[in-house]
Design a protein around this motif. Structure first.
Motif, PDB file in Angstrom:
ATOM      1  N   GLU A 154      28.287  42.055  29.481  1.00  0.00           N
ATOM      2  CA  GLU A 154      28.735  42.894  28.368  1.00  0.00           C
ATOM      3  C   GLU A 154      29.883  43.805  28.771  1.00  0.00           C
ATOM      4  O   GLU A 154      30.810  44.051  27.991  1.00  0.00           O
ATOM      5  N   ILE A 155      29.814  44.319  30.018  1.00  0.00           N
ATOM      6  CA  ILE A 155      30.915  45.175  30.494  1.00  0.00           C
ATOM      7  C   ILE A 155      32.210  44.364  30.554  1.00  0.00           C
ATOM      8  O   ILE A 155      33.266  44.813  30.103  1.00  0.00           O
ATOM      9  N   THR A 156      32.126  43.168  31.106  1.00  0.00           N
ATOM     10  CA  THR A 156      33.312  42.307  31.200  1.00  0.00           C
ATOM     11  C   THR A 156      33.838  41.969  29.806  1.00  0.00           C
ATOM     12  O   THR A 156      35.050  41.988  29.558  1.00  0.00           O
ATOM     13  N   ARG A 157      32.908  41.675  28.880  1.00  0.00           N
ATOM     14  CA  ARG A 157      33.316  41.347  27.511  1.00  0.00           C
ATOM     15  C   ARG A 157      34.031  42.529  26.866  1.00  0.00           C
ATOM     16  O   ARG A 157      35.073  42.376  26.210  1.00  0.00           O
ATOM     17  N   ALA A 158      33.487  43.745  27.100  1.00  0.00           N
ATOM     18  CA  ALA A 158      34.074  44.942  26.500  1.00  0.00           C
ATOM     19  C   ALA A 158      35.446  45.251  27.083  1.00  0.00           C
ATOM     20  O   ALA A 158      36.387  45.609  26.356  1.00  0.00           O
ATOM     21  N   VAL A 159      35.573  45.103  28.402  1.00  0.00           N
ATOM     22  CA  VAL A 159      36.869  45.377  29.042  1.00  0.00           C
ATOM     23  C   VAL A 159      37.935  44.434  28.504  1.00  0.00           C
ATOM     24  O   VAL A 159      39.052  44.850  28.159  1.00  0.00           O
ATOM     25  N   CYS A 160      37.590  43.144  28.379  1.00  0.00           N
ATOM     26  CA  CYS A 160      38.564  42.170  27.873  1.00  0.00           C
ATOM     27  C   CYS A 160      38.960  42.490  26.439  1.00  0.00           C
ATOM     28  O   CYS A 160      40.149  42.452  26.072  1.00  0.00           O
ATOM     29  N   ALA A 161      37.970  42.850  25.599  1.00  0.00           N
ATOM     30  CA  ALA A 161      38.259  43.126  24.195  1.00  0.00           C
ATOM     31  C   ALA A 161      39.141  44.362  24.037  1.00  0.00           C
ATOM     32  O   ALA A 161      40.125  44.359  23.283  1.00  0.00           O
ATOM     33  N   LEU A 162      38.799  45.439  24.765  1.00  0.00           N
ATOM     34  CA  LEU A 162      39.577  46.672  24.631  1.00  0.00           C
ATOM     35  C   LEU A 162      40.978  46.519  25.216  1.00  0.00           C
ATOM     36  O   LEU A 162      41.950  47.081  24.684  1.00  0.00           O
ATOM     37  N   CYS A 163      41.120  45.776  26.324  1.00  0.00           N
ATOM     38  CA  CYS A 163      42.447  45.555  26.902  1.00  0.00           C
ATOM     39  C   CYS A 163      43.325  44.753  25.949  1.00  0.00           C
ATOM     40  O   CYS A 163      44.532  45.012  25.826  1.00  0.00           O
ATOM     41  N   GLN A 164      42.711  43.794  25.246  1.00  0.00           N
ATOM     42  CA  GLN A 164      43.479  43.039  24.263  1.00  0.00           C
ATOM     43  C   GLN A 164      43.921  43.941  23.132  1.00  0.00           C
ATOM     44  O   GLN A 164      45.056  43.813  22.628  1.00  0.00           O
ATOM     45  N   ALA A 165      43.065  44.895  22.752  1.00  0.00           N
ATOM     46  CA  ALA A 165      43.437  45.838  21.700  1.00  0.00           C
ATOM     47  C   ALA A 165      44.576  46.742  22.150  1.00  0.00           C
ATOM     48  O   ALA A 165      45.444  47.120  21.350  1.00  0.00           O
ATOM     49  N   LEU A 166      44.580  47.098  23.441  1.00  0.00           N
ATOM     50  CA  LEU A 166      45.628  47.965  23.985  1.00  0.00           C
ATOM     51  C   LEU A 166      46.829  47.169  24.475  1.00  0.00           C
ATOM     52  O   LEU A 166      47.763  47.742  25.053  1.00  0.00           O
ATOM     53  N   GLN A 167      46.791  45.853  24.264  1.00  0.00           N
ATOM     54  CA  GLN A 167      47.866  44.952  24.691  1.00  0.00           C
ATOM     55  C   GLN A 167      48.114  45.050  26.202  1.00  0.00           C
ATOM     56  O   GLN A 167      49.243  45.082  26.683  1.00  0.00           O
ATOM     57  N   LEU A 168      47.003  45.079  26.944  1.00  0.00           N
ATOM     58  CA  LEU A 168      47.052  45.069  28.402  1.00  0.00           C
ATOM     59  C   LEU A 168      46.547  43.714  28.898  1.00  0.00           C
ATOM     60  O   LEU A 168      45.594  43.160  28.350  1.00  0.00           O
ATOM     61  N   LYS A 169      47.209  43.186  29.945  1.00  0.00           N
ATOM     62  CA  LYS A 169      46.753  41.950  30.563  1.00  0.00           C
ATOM     63  C   LYS A 169      45.500  42.214  31.392  1.00  0.00           C
ATOM     64  O   LYS A 169      45.318  43.326  31.926  1.00  0.00           O
ATOM     65  N   VAL A 170      44.644  41.190  31.519  1.00  0.00           N
ATOM     66  CA  VAL A 170      43.394  41.341  32.270  1.00  0.00           C
ATOM     67  C   VAL A 170      43.335  40.278  33.361  1.00  0.00           C
ATOM     68  O   VAL A 170      43.588  39.105  33.100  1.00  0.00           O
ATOM     69  N   VAL A 171      43.002  40.728  34.582  1.00  0.00           N
ATOM     70  CA  VAL A 171      42.800  39.827  35.712  1.00  0.00           C
ATOM     71  C   VAL A 171      41.371  39.993  36.195  1.00  0.00           C
ATOM     72  O   VAL A 171      40.934  41.122  36.456  1.00  0.00           O
ATOM     73  N   ALA A 172      40.637  38.907  36.301  1.00  0.00           N
ATOM     74  CA  ALA A 172      39.274  38.965  36.834  1.00  0.00           C
ATOM     75  C   ALA A 172      39.310  38.608  38.312  1.00  0.00           C
ATOM     76  O   ALA A 172      39.838  37.559  38.695  1.00  0.00           O
ATOM     77  N   GLU A 173      38.753  39.483  39.148  1.00  0.00           N
ATOM     78  CA  GLU A 173      38.726  39.248  40.587  1.00  0.00           C
ATOM     79  C   GLU A 173      37.386  38.650  41.007  1.00  0.00           C
ATOM     80  O   GLU A 173      36.368  38.853  40.342  1.00  0.00           O
ATOM     81  N   GLY A 174      37.401  37.916  42.108  1.00  0.00           N
ATOM     82  CA  GLY A 174      36.157  37.423  42.703  1.00  0.00           C
ATOM     83  C   GLY A 174      35.538  36.261  41.956  1.00  0.00           C
ATOM     84  O   GLY A 174      34.317  36.075  42.004  1.00  0.00           O
ATOM     85  N   VAL A 175      36.342  35.433  41.281  1.00  0.00           N
ATOM     86  CA  VAL A 175      35.796  34.273  40.562  1.00  0.00           C
ATOM     87  C   VAL A 175      35.447  33.184  41.582  1.00  0.00           C
ATOM     88  O   VAL A 175      36.313  32.721  42.321  1.00  0.00           O
ATOM     89  N   GLU A 176      34.180  32.785  41.585  1.00  0.00           N
ATOM     90  CA  GLU A 176      33.721  31.840  42.605  1.00  0.00           C
ATOM     91  C   GLU A 176      33.046  30.604  42.022  1.00  0.00           C
ATOM     92  O   GLU A 176      32.810  29.637  42.753  1.00  0.00           O
ATOM     93  N   THR A 177      32.683  30.592  40.722  1.00  0.00           N
ATOM     94  CA  THR A 177      31.981  29.440  40.153  1.00  0.00           C
ATOM     95  C   THR A 177      32.654  28.993  38.867  1.00  0.00           C
ATOM     96  O   THR A 177      33.413  29.746  38.230  1.00  0.00           O
ATOM     97  N   ARG A 178      32.395  27.725  38.472  1.00  0.00           N
ATOM     98  CA  ARG A 178      32.933  27.198  37.234  1.00  0.00           C
ATOM     99  C   ARG A 178      32.367  27.951  36.020  1.00  0.00           C
ATOM    100  O   ARG A 178      33.059  28.146  35.014  1.00  0.00           O
ATOM    101  N   GLU A 179      31.069  28.363  36.099  1.00  0.00           N
ATOM    102  CA  GLU A 179      30.478  29.119  34.993  1.00  0.00           C
ATOM    103  C   GLU A 179      31.237  30.414  34.745  1.00  0.00           C
ATOM    104  O   GLU A 179      31.486  30.798  33.591  1.00  0.00           O
ATOM    105  N   GLN A 180      31.602  31.108  35.827  1.00  0.00           N
ATOM    106  CA  GLN A 180      32.373  32.349  35.677  1.00  0.00           C
ATOM    107  C   GLN A 180      33.737  32.062  35.051  1.00  0.00           C
ATOM    108  O   GLN A 180      34.195  32.777  34.162  1.00  0.00           O
ATOM    109  N   GLN A 181      34.397  30.992  35.523  1.00  0.00           N
ATOM    110  CA  GLN A 181      35.712  30.635  34.972  1.00  0.00           C
ATOM    111  C   GLN A 181      35.599  30.352  33.472  1.00  0.00           C
ATOM    112  O   GLN A 181      36.395  30.859  32.673  1.00  0.00           O
TER     113      GLN A 181
END
Length: 802
Positions: free
Chosen positions: A740-767
């Motif tokens: 939920e935190i990740t979902r909220a960060v992505c949604a609010l950054c899109q509202a603020l027109q900020l790009k989002v980078v996710a760090e530490g992606v290690e599995t296909r499910e996360q991708q």
């Protein structure tokens, strides 16, 4: 002329008839073969003088192939006997260089003539080969290279060292003049062409191409053969000779210009020559002393120096020492003299010459006298210096041992002195040190010794303390006194100090260990918050020693630009499904201790000012690497981290501007990352971020979610991008809160027109989850680990987005 002949013919009747004909002609047939595969072994065993070879044989090997083996391995003459003579067969036959080709049927006279001519030609060829071999051996023995330039055809033939220089060229080199010129240094090309154009013999020494100087002596002469103009010559490596001549010229220049007096003496110590400096020092002209013994004019009669007045008693190959010398006016001066024997170049020969050199050390002796007066005092503060520190500590440790008393060392380092130096200037800083030294002197007892060890560091040696509580009281007085305001240039300045305390014999058993313990305790006091004192303990020593070691070695690595390197971790565009950027991550490989943990040395660097230098190195190296990085992907963006200390650095913008200009980097391809923690203290730093934005760079918040900032605050800052910390990504899809935190960060950054980078992606499910949230970018071990720049291209070529 009877010769041994080998017949190779698959038709038995023909072979028998040929054998009888040869024997009638007086020859001996050593063997008759039908298979080409047997020819080489039989010839090696029987050693025939000539081979008569049919082309079509019984086995798989044709006569032309067998003849080629005989020519290559044994240089045996071969005459082909064949009923065929079409062009294809003749072309194959030519490749084996036969000595004749008879078309069946042939008569006996024709056979006899062909054999005689072949043997005669083979004998001549053998003589030529022996001559060529002797020539090659002579060239090798003389270390010569032979070359021939056909100026008409512009072709080059070579052998000997010329072939070595040309790296084993083909037998005939086209563009011969160009290849010959390439052997020599570019500065020699014009001179060499001018020499070639003259119709006269050439004898010149020229420098070869290459970084290390190497010299060749070149001889050449023009020849005319019909319509051909040839330039034939030899080359000889004269590098050692040139170096020897150069050394002789250098030695002569030294002899003439050195400030030392030099006398060259013969076997009987008579002067052969004297240099100009000898006349300057002594007043004697060279003519005054030629043929004289130095003992008759250079030393006073009562000279008691180690060489006495008898150079002939010199037993060693050389001697150096101080002597008293005489000038022409009979005044004396101290001199440092060196005498050296020169052996004759013949092995086992005796001494042929002596070289006597000396220099007037009167000024040195006067300087030593002045230095002796200043040896134990610091010129700025009047306190003792390092020399006095060592001497006093040795004496006090020995006295403490004898008296079984306590000896304390207090190591002081000023806090904030660098700021005063940088803002008010070094002269103001010097006056401040004088005030601090005066305050320290006021608090020391009659038996104490106050030392300035350098910069803003001081040591107080306090012998005969009754108990450790004494040092507590002295340290507290020093902290209060030193922290009092100082008026400098109509400004009120205030500094504090950190104090480390070590006691003998509790903490150390020698004076140098005692000083080291106090120094470590001082560093511990600084780490504890400054403006305080700390007593030495062993646990502190281990931690502090490691920090001091890493800080010292990191300074060396930065100074020598050795061991530090950048690794790059790819960043993937999740929407375009392609490689789009990298993050620069510093690594440190120590020559003795291998790879040092980034967390360890970056933490120590951030605690000191070294992080600014480390950051400056990263900025410069990233910009330097951009030329290579841009070949991997169009408009590849590079992210690099900025610490809080770097944001406080007034030269940060200038460093970035200079690196971008020097390496011609597009600033829009740079992204500077600051940690979320840095957002808590951005007072006065927003303008720095804005200045980076104004240059075209982008700004990202790293490790977002680990601090206490809010997304609403981001809209007031010059931020382009938010990086979600790996601690939230790594639990997807198992931890609902992180989802939920990740979902909220992505949604609010899109509202603020900020790009989002996710760090530490290690599995296909996360991708896949991040793609469903329209997250812009990702990085992590699923795609790639950080790697050297040299590995990026191979990774890119193998990368596939699934």
């Amino acid at each position: 002329m009877n010769r041994n002949i080998l017949i190779v013919e698959d038709e038995h009747i023909v072979a028998l008839d040929l054998k009888m004909s040869l024997e009638d002609l007086g020859h001996t047939v050593v063997a008759t073969l039908a298979y080409g595969e047997e020819v080489l072994a039989t010839a090696n065993k029987l050693k025939p003088d000539l081979v008569l070879m049919d082309i079509q044989l019984a086995g798989n090997m044709r006569g032309t192939e067998a003849a080629r083996l005989l020519h290559n391995e044994m240089q045996l003459p071969v005459i082909f006997l064949s009923a065929f003579c079409d062009n294809n067969i003749l072309e194959h036959a030519e490749q084996s260089l036969p000595y004749g080709y008879l078309i069946k049927p042939y008569d006996r006279k024709e056979l006899d003539a062909s054999i005689r001519m072949a043997l005669c030609r083979h004998q001549a060829d053998q003589q030529v080969r022996r001559s060529e071999l002797r020539l090659q051996m002579a060239l090798q023995a003389a270390q010569l290279g032979l070359w021939e330039l056909d100026e008409t055809e512009n072709t080059l033939l070579s052998c000997g060292i010329v072939n070595d220089l040309l790296s084993n060229p083909p037998e005939v080199i086209c563009d011969g003049l160009e290849h010959l010129l390439q052997l020599f240094h570019p500065s020699e090309h014009q001179r060499l062409q001018q020499l070639f154009n003259r119709d006269r013999d050439i004898n010149v020494v020229m420098r070869l191409a290459g970084v290390q100087p190497r010299w060749i002596e070149l001889f050449a002469r023009h020849f005319q053969q019909g319509t051909q103009t040839l330039l034939v010559g030899v080359m000889r490596d004269v590098t050692e000779q040139q170096q020897s001549e150069h050394q002789l010229r250098q030695a002569h220049a030294v002899f003439q210009t050195t400030a030392e007096g030099i006398l060259i003496l013969d076997q009987n110590f008579k002067v052969l020559s004297a240099n100009p400096a000898f006349s300057t020092i002594t007043g004697y002209r060279s003519a005054d002393v030629l043929g004289q013994h130095p003992e008759s004019f250079l030393y006073p009669e009562n000279n008691h120096s180690p060489v006495a007045a008898k150079l002939s008693e010199l037993k060693a190959s050389h001697w150096s020492g101080e002597v008293v010398c005489l000038r022409k006016d009979q005044s004396c001066f101290p001199a440092w003299q060196h005498i050296c024997k020169v052996k004759s170049p013949q092995p086992g020969s005796a001494t042929s010459h002596y070289v006597l050199t000396f220099s007037n050390i009167s000024a040195l002796r006067r300087a030593e006298e002045n230095l002796a007066k200043l040896a134990f005092h610091d010129h700025l503060t009047g306190l003792g210096n390092r020399a006095k520190l060592e001497k006093t500590l040795k004496i006090e440790v020995e006295r403490a041992i004898r008296n079984k008393s306590m000896l304390g060392v207090m190591y002081l380092d000023l806090d904030g002195f660098k700021l005063v130096n940088d803002t008010l200037g070094h002269s103001t800083g010097d006056r401040m040190l004088q005030v601090i030294a005066q305050r320290i002197s006021e608090l020391t007892r009659a038996g104490d010794t106050a030392i300035r060890v350098g910069g803003d560091e001081f040591v107080i040696i306090t012998p005969d303390a009754s108990n450790p509580a004494f040092y507590h009281r002295v340290a507290e007085k020093l902290l209060r006194k030193i922290s009092e305001e100082i008026e400098l240039d109509n400004s009120q300045v205030q500094v504090s100090c950190s104090i480390g305390i070590a006691c003998f014999p509790e903490d150390a058993s020698s004076y140098d260990e005692l000083l080291k313990c106090a120094d470590l305790a001082m560093f511990a006091a600084k780490e504890s918050g400054r403006n305080r004192y700390s007593f030495f303990n062993v646990a502190m020593a281990d931690k502090t020693q490691e920090r001091v070691f890493i800080e010292k070695e990191l300074k060396t690595a930065l100074l020598k630009n050795s061991g530090l390197m950048l690794y790059y971790q790819p960043i993937i565009d999740l929407q375009q499904k392609q490689f789009c950027g990298v993050e620069a991550l510093i690594r440190w490989f120590h020559p003795d201790y291998g790879m040092i943990s980034t967390e360890k040395f970056i933490g120590i660097a951030e605690h000191s000012s070294l992080i600014v230098d480390v950051g400056a190195w990263v900025i410069d190296q990233v910009c330097k690497d951009m030329a290579v990085l841009q070949q991997l992907a169009p408009d590849l963006k590079v992210s690099l981290n900025l610490s809080v200390r770097q944001l406080e650095d007034e030269q940060l913008i200038e460093r970035v501007t200079q690196a971008v200009r020097q390496y011609q980097v597009n600033p829009a391809l740079l992204q500077f990352e600051i940690t979320e923690t840095a957002l808590q203290d951005l007072e006065g730093k927003v303008n720095v971020l804005q200045a980076l934005r104004d240059q075209g760079a982008t700004i990202a918040i790293d490790d977002f979610g680990t601090g206490f900032s809010s997304l609403s605050r981001l809209k007031h800052l010059p931020i382009n991008c938010v990086k979600i910390d790996r601690s939230f990504v790594m639990t997807i899809p198992h931890q609902s809160n992180d989802i939920e935190i990740t979902r909220a960060v992505c949604a609010l950054c899109q509202a603020l027109q900020l790009k989002v980078v996710a760090e530490g992606v290690e599995t296909r499910e996360q991708q896949q989850f991040l793609q469903s949230l329209n997250c812009d970018y990702a990085q992590g071990y699923l795609f790639a680990k950080p790697m050297p720049i040299s590995d990026l291209e191979k990774w890119r070529n193998n990368f596939r987005f699934d």
